[in-house]
Scaffold this motif. Structure first.
Motif, mmCIF file in Angstrom:
data_model
loop_
_atom_site.group_PDB
_atom_site.id
_atom_site.type_symbol
_atom_site.label_atom_id
_atom_site.label_comp_id
_atom_site.label_asym_id
_atom_site.label_seq_id
_atom_site.Cartn_x
_atom_site.Cartn_y
_atom_site.Cartn_z
ATOM 1 N N GLU A 165 36.693 14.207 58.203
ATOM 2 C CA GLU A 165 35.811 15.379 58.177
ATOM 3 C C GLU A 165 36.629 16.662 58.130
ATOM 4 O O GLU A 165 36.309 17.590 57.388
ATOM 5 N N GLN A 166 37.685 16.730 58.933
ATOM 6 C CA GLN A 166 38.524 17.925 58.945
ATOM 7 C C GLN A 166 39.286 18.083 57.634
ATOM 8 O O GLN A 166 39.515 19.190 57.173
ATOM 9 N N TYR A 167 39.669 16.972 57.024
ATOM 10 C CA TYR A 167 40.321 17.011 55.710
ATOM 11 C C TYR A 167 39.365 17.620 54.685
ATOM 12 O O TYR A 167 39.754 18.477 53.895
ATOM 13 N N LYS A 168 38.110 17.192 54.711
ATOM 14 C CA LYS A 168 37.110 17.734 53.787
ATOM 15 C C LYS A 168 36.935 19.237 53.984
ATOM 16 O O LYS A 168 36.735 19.973 53.023
ATOM 17 N N GLU A 169 37.021 19.687 55.224
ATOM 18 C CA GLU A 169 36.888 21.119 55.516
ATOM 19 C C GLU A 169 38.028 21.928 54.897
ATOM 20 O O GLU A 169 37.797 23.005 54.366
ATOM 21 N N ILE A 170 39.260 21.428 54.956
ATOM 22 C CA ILE A 170 40.362 22.192 54.361
ATOM 23 C C ILE A 170 40.228 22.234 52.846
ATOM 24 O O ILE A 170 40.578 23.224 52.220
ATOM 25 N N ILE A 171 39.688 21.149 52.262
ATOM 26 C CA ILE A 171 39.452 21.139 50.816
ATOM 27 C C ILE A 171 38.387 22.176 50.458
ATOM 28 O O ILE A 171 38.544 22.928 49.488
ATOM 29 N N LYS A 172 37.308 22.239 51.255
ATOM 30 C CA LYS A 172 36.242 23.216 51.009
ATOM 31 C C LYS A 172 36.769 24.648 51.079
ATOM 32 O O LYS A 172 36.274 25.527 50.390
ATOM 33 N N GLN A 173 37.766 24.874 51.924
ATOM 34 C CA GLN A 173 38.360 26.208 52.070
ATOM 35 C C GLN A 173 39.332 26.533 50.942
ATOM 36 O O GLN A 173 39.887 27.619 50.894
ATOM 37 N N GLY A 174 39.551 25.589 50.052
ATOM 38 C CA GLY A 174 40.442 25.818 48.924
ATOM 39 C C GLY A 174 41.907 25.587 49.243
ATOM 40 O O GLY A 174 42.790 25.991 48.488
ATOM 41 N N ILE A 175 42.178 24.921 50.356
ATOM 42 C CA ILE A 175 43.554 24.633 50.752
ATOM 43 C C ILE A 175 43.987 23.322 50.094
ATOM 44 O O ILE A 175 43.299 22.309 50.204
ATOM 45 N N ILE A 176 45.107 23.342 49.412
ATOM 46 C CA ILE A 176 45.631 22.133 48.772
ATOM 47 C C ILE A 176 46.356 21.311 49.837
ATOM 48 O O ILE A 176 47.246 21.828 50.518
ATOM 49 N N PRO A 177 45.989 20.040 50.008
ATOM 50 C CA PRO A 177 46.589 19.212 51.056
ATOM 51 C C PRO A 177 47.984 18.724 50.676
ATOM 52 O O PRO A 177 48.176 17.588 50.245
ATOM 53 N N CYS A 178 48.965 19.611 50.822
ATOM 54 C CA CYS A 178 50.336 19.218 50.487
ATOM 55 C C CYS A 178 51.337 19.981 51.335
ATOM 56 O O CYS A 178 51.011 20.988 51.953
ATOM 57 N N PHE A 179 52.538 19.466 51.360
ATOM 58 C CA PHE A 179 53.677 20.111 51.996
ATOM 59 C C PHE A 179 54.755 20.247 50.933
ATOM 60 O O PHE A 179 54.881 19.388 50.061
ATOM 61 N N GLU A 180 55.549 21.301 51.031
ATOM 62 C CA GLU A 180 56.663 21.473 50.100
ATOM 63 C C GLU A 180 57.940 20.953 50.736
ATOM 64 O O GLU A 180 58.213 21.209 51.899
ATOM 65 N N THR A 181 58.714 20.214 49.946
ATOM 66 C CA THR A 181 60.026 19.743 50.383
ATOM 67 C C THR A 181 61.038 20.189 49.333
ATOM 68 O O THR A 181 60.659 20.722 48.293
ATOM 69 N N ASN A 182 62.324 19.909 49.585
ATOM 70 C CA ASN A 182 63.312 20.277 48.577
ATOM 71 C C ASN A 182 63.197 19.384 47.335
ATOM 72 O O ASN A 182 63.768 19.678 46.312
ATOM 73 N N LEU A 183 62.440 18.308 47.423
ATOM 74 C CA LEU A 183 62.233 17.436 46.262
ATOM 75 C C LEU A 183 60.951 17.769 45.510
ATOM 76 O O LEU A 183 60.662 17.164 44.491
ATOM 77 N N GLY A 184 60.158 18.696 46.021
ATOM 78 C CA GLY A 184 58.891 19.060 45.393
ATOM 79 C C GLY A 184 57.733 18.969 46.369
ATOM 80 O O GLY A 184 57.933 18.935 47.577
ATOM 81 N N GLU A 185 56.521 18.923 45.834
ATOM 82 C CA GLU A 185 55.344 18.856 46.682
ATOM 83 C C GLU A 185 55.039 17.415 47.072
ATOM 84 O O GLU A 185 55.160 16.503 46.267
ATOM 85 N N VAL A 186 54.618 17.256 48.313
ATOM 86 C CA VAL A 186 54.206 15.959 48.841
ATOM 87 C C VAL A 186 52.761 16.107 49.295
ATOM 88 O O VAL A 186 52.437 17.015 50.064
#
Length: 79
Positions: free
Chosen positions: A5-26
């Motif tokens: 449910e909380q994951y769906k909320e961050i998507i609704k807010q337009g937040i992309i579910p990822c983290f940046e690393t030195n190898l790219g986005e995860v």
């Protein structure tokens, strides 16, 4: 599964579910037990590992722990 449910909320807010690393986005997406973590391609998520969500902690605390595991995992892969 409150993490879904909380994951769906961050998507609704337009937040992309990822983290940046030195190898790219995860990216991460919910599973029954937590989050599948990996890189993205044209067919979806290429899962590298699974993060088990701890219901004793908040969503933000779990995301902080997920970030730490991502850093550890991808530093090992790079080495």
């Amino acid at each position: 599964m409150k993490h879904k449910e909380q994951y769906k909320e961050i998507i609704k807010q337009g937040i992309i579910p990822c983290f940046e690393t030195n190898l790219g986005e995860v990216y991460f997406e919910p599973t029954e037990m937590g989050f599948a973590v990996g890189t993205a391609c044209n067919v979806g998520l290429l899962k590298d590992f699974e993060f088990i969500y701890d219901n004793d902690f908040s969503f933000d605390e779990n995301l902080n722990e997920l970030n730490e595991q991502i850093i550890d995992y991808y530093e090992e892969v790079e080495a």
